[in-house]
Design an enzyme around this catalytic site. Structure first.
Site, PDB file in Angstrom:
ATOM      1  N   ASP A 138       0.827  -1.204   0.000  1.00 36.95           N
ATOM      2  CA  ASP A 138       0.000   0.000   0.000  1.00 36.95           C
ATOM      3  C   ASP A 138       0.863   1.256   0.000  1.00 36.95           C
ATOM      4  OD1 ASP A 138      -1.961  -1.748   2.464  1.00 36.95           O
ATOM      5  OD2 ASP A 138      -2.053  -1.882   0.276  1.00 36.95           O
TER       6      ASP A 138
ATOM      7  N   GLU B 242     -11.105   0.439  -4.004  1.00 38.22           N
ATOM      8  CA  GLU B 242     -10.427   0.905  -2.778  1.00 38.22           C
ATOM      9  C   GLU B 242      -9.180   1.671  -3.178  1.00 38.22           C
ATOM     10  OE1 GLU B 242      -9.754  -2.825  -0.776  1.00 38.22           O
ATOM     11  OE2 GLU B 242      -8.368  -3.543  -2.318  1.00 38.22           O
TER      12      GLU B 242
HETATM   13  C1  6LW Z   1      -5.772  -2.102   2.027  1.00 38.56           C
HETATM   14  C2  6LW Z   1      -6.472  -2.262   0.722  1.00 38.56           C
HETATM   15  C3  6LW Z   1      -5.590  -3.309   0.167  1.00 38.56           C
HETATM   16  O1  6LW Z   1      -6.442  -1.333   2.954  1.00 38.56           O
HETATM   17  O2  6LW Z   1      -5.309  -4.190   1.181  1.00 38.56           O
HETATM   18  O3  6LW Z   1      -4.100  -3.916  -1.501  1.00 38.56           O
HETATM   19  C4  6LW Z   1      -5.684  -3.571   2.422  1.00 38.56           C
HETATM   20  N1  6LW Z   1      -5.138  -3.255  -1.031  1.00 38.56           N
HETATM   21  O4  6LW Z   1      -6.478  -1.143  -0.113  1.00 38.56           O
HETATM   22  C5  6LW Z   1      -4.622  -3.849   3.447  1.00 38.56           C
HETATM   23  O5  6LW Z   1      -3.369  -3.720   2.851  1.00 38.56           O
END
Ligand code: 6LW
Length: 492
Positions: free
Chosen positions: A14, A171
């Site tokens: 991230d 996300e």
């Molecule tokens: C993070 C989400 C994700 O909050 O995994 O790879 C979660 N994406 O965006 C935890 O790393």
């Protein structure tokens, strides 16, 4: 052609990056480990050095003992605005939530957190518009305006974009003002093999947003690329006006779909613009291969532990100190070893598929060990007290002492070790599992392995979760004294 390699190897997922002048700064998630949010500096986006941790004191980050593995600190966003560095992230634990800290010096100290009770969800992004209004955009994708100094929110979060129709888990949003457009970059598909990055653009930070016709602009799903799970990206413009993308990826081994053991690592790719849309190039192979990195050695002569050392959920000087006996790391046992969430533990992320680790233990006051862990249910360790050396394996509900031997000597200091190496020929990290050989190094440097264990069971595909292997030191009972630790990358 060399395989692309991470610019920040080991579990550093991230990634969020910003630039001030010729200096780049990058922050990553840290989950149940403390200090939280490792912070790195670079001048070229390829060579990175950790300069600290953003949440490095209990007043900023308290993780209850029962914080599950892979909970805790999720994805951050790092930005520079109005002469200050700003970092927003989510504490996914009891009493947590979204929080915002700032600093004038990215190496710290960072402020106490400003809680953001009106900001829901995870993966918060921070962006300021031309009028100085501050917008937080979160997974989902929704958005709310805040006062970054007080944490006050204005109005209810409003939906912005739900990503590509049919794709799951929009996300990791990030907003950018580039030319006449505002761009909204997101991850979707989930952080496993289906991970992808998509983008939309609009006239302002609040949209409306139209999706890029070429979405996803980055994905390795349904390919046999050596880097998989690519997603959760951030963009940054270089001083010469060119653009780059940092993103997370994994390096599976054992064929397709394979399994990964180093967690989600930070990779880099070039970005060009065509018809007002970003086009992402292949992950870079620039820079030194991780395996050529210098060994990491610590004689514990410093007053404080270096920033790359991490502990689980807490680190109290009463239990973990290099001040009690200068030149020693003294660990006073809390939990009863790596099965316990409150184990007294200090670890270093495994960054290489092949590596050799050694630690000098004085077990005269208790039991100390060297552990390779993913979580409390998935770890292998070698530990010693004055009378015995034991190799222990924990995989899910099963815990076994796989080897033990009484100590023929006076029970004095001992060098514990693990060699982590791919098996299979050629010794290619991508085709075979790895073997973790635990043993004791004699005074003359010879290594006597007591047990060799299959590394597949210490992979994220087996254990689940969002982290990767961490190799560390612990006190199992009483007090364990460590005089040095050495982590050495090995060429396959
Ligand atoms: C993070 C989400 C994700 O909050 O995994 O790879 C979660 N994406 O965006 C935890 O790393």
């Amino acid at each position: 052609m060399a395989d692309p390699h991470p610019v920040i190897p080991g579990f550093h997922p991230d990634p969020s990056v910003c630039r001030v002048g010729d200096d780049y700064y990058l922050a990553c998630s840290s989950f149940e480990y403390v200090p939280g949010v490792p912070l790195f500096h670079s001048r070229d986006l390829v060579h990175w050095r950790q300069i600290g941790n953003v949440l490095d004191r209990p007043g900023q980050l308290r993780l209850p003992w029962d914080t599950p593995s892979s909970a805790g600190i999720y994805a951050p966003t790092l930005r520079h605005h109005d002469g200050r560095f700003w970092l927003i992230t989510t504490n996914v634990s009891e009493g947590g939530g979204n929080l915002l800290v700032s600093a004038t010096d990215p190496a710290g100290p960072w402020s106490d957190p400003v809680p953001l009770p009106g900001v829901p969800g995870i993966d918060p992004d921070l962006a300021w518009d031309e009028d100085g209004a501050c917008w937080v955009t979160v997974a989902g994708i929704s958005q709310v305006r805040i006062d970054p100094y007080t944490g006050e929110t204005f109005g209810e979060p409003r939906p912005l974009w739900s990503g590509t129709p049919g794709a799951k888990a929009p996300e990791a949003p990030h907003l950018y003002h580039v030319g006449d457009h505002w761009y909204l970059l997101i991850a979707e598909g989930g952080t496993e093999r289906g991970h992808a990055v998509s983008v939309a653009r609009g006239p302002g930070p609040t949209g409306p947003f139209e999706p890029c016709p070429a979405n996803p602009v980055l994905t390795h799903r349904s390919t046999d690329e050596p880097v998989q799970n690519t997603g959760h990206a951030d963009l940054v413009q270089a001083p010469d006006g060119t653009w780059r993308m940092v993103f997370l990826g994994v390096r599976p081994r054992g064929g397709t779909p394979g399994w990964h053991v180093l967690g989600r690592e930070t990779f880099l790719a070039p970005v060009t613009w065509e018809d007002g849309w970003p086009v992402v190039g292949p992950p870079t192979t620039a820079g030194p291969s991780p395996a050529s990195a210098e060994p990491f050695t610590d004689d514990f002569d410093d007053a404080d532990l270096r920033p790359s050392w991490i502990s689980l959920r807490h680190r109290s000087p009463r239990h973990c100190t290099t001040k009690e006996q200068p030149g020693r790391l003294t660990l006073h046992a809390l939990g009863d070893g790596p099965d316990a969430a409150d184990v007294t533990f200090v670890g270093h992320r495994q960054r290489h598929h092949s590596c050799r680790v050694r630690a000098h233990l004085d077990p005269s006051d208790g039991t100390g060990g060297l552990v390779v862990r993913l979580d409390e249910q998935h770890h292998y360790e070698i530990e010693a007290d004055a009378a015995e050396v034991r190799v222990i394996a924990r995989v899910g509900p099963l815990r076994t002492v796989v080897a033990s031997t009484s100590r023929a000597t006076d029970g004095g200091p001992i060098v514990l070790g693990v060699d982590v190496t791919p098996t299979g020929t050629p010794r290619d990290a991508r085709t075979g599992p790895d073997t973790l050989a635990f043993g004791v190094e004699e005074q003359d440097g010879t290594f006597t392995a007591l047990a060799a264990l299959d590394g597949r069971y210490l992979s994220t595909e087996v254990a689940g979760g969002f982290t990767g292997r961490v190799i560390g030191l612990y006190a199992g009972s009483g007090t364990a004294h460590f005089d040095w630790f050495r982590y050495e990358p090995l060429q396959h």
